[in-house]
Design a protein around this motif. Structure first.
Motif: not given
Length: 73
Positions: A65-72
């Protein structure tokens, strides 16, 4: 393209990859039978609660979730 379809496509691809990895690596990594999981058997009664497995899955999903939010961003 709107952000929501991109997110759903990415989440779908990620879930497929996790499923494939789980199927392939499930033979080597005993996810669901880790040390610390609670297992009680008495006669015909059996109780199993995978507490450590839940913690591991929670940490992994939090990182994803953290990685997805970081890339978004």
């Amino acid at each position: 393209m709107n952000n929501m379809p991109k997110f759903l496509i990415g989440a779908g691809i990620l879930l497929v990859l996790i499923g494939l990895l789980w199927a392939l690596l499930g033979k080597f990594i005993p996810l669901g039978r880790l040390p610390g999981d609670i297992s009680i058997r008495k006669g015909n009664f059996g109780f199993y609660f995978p507490i450590v497995t839940c913690i591991v899955v929670s940490v992994v999903l939090s990182l994803v979730s953290y990685i997805v939010r970081w890339f978004m961003k």
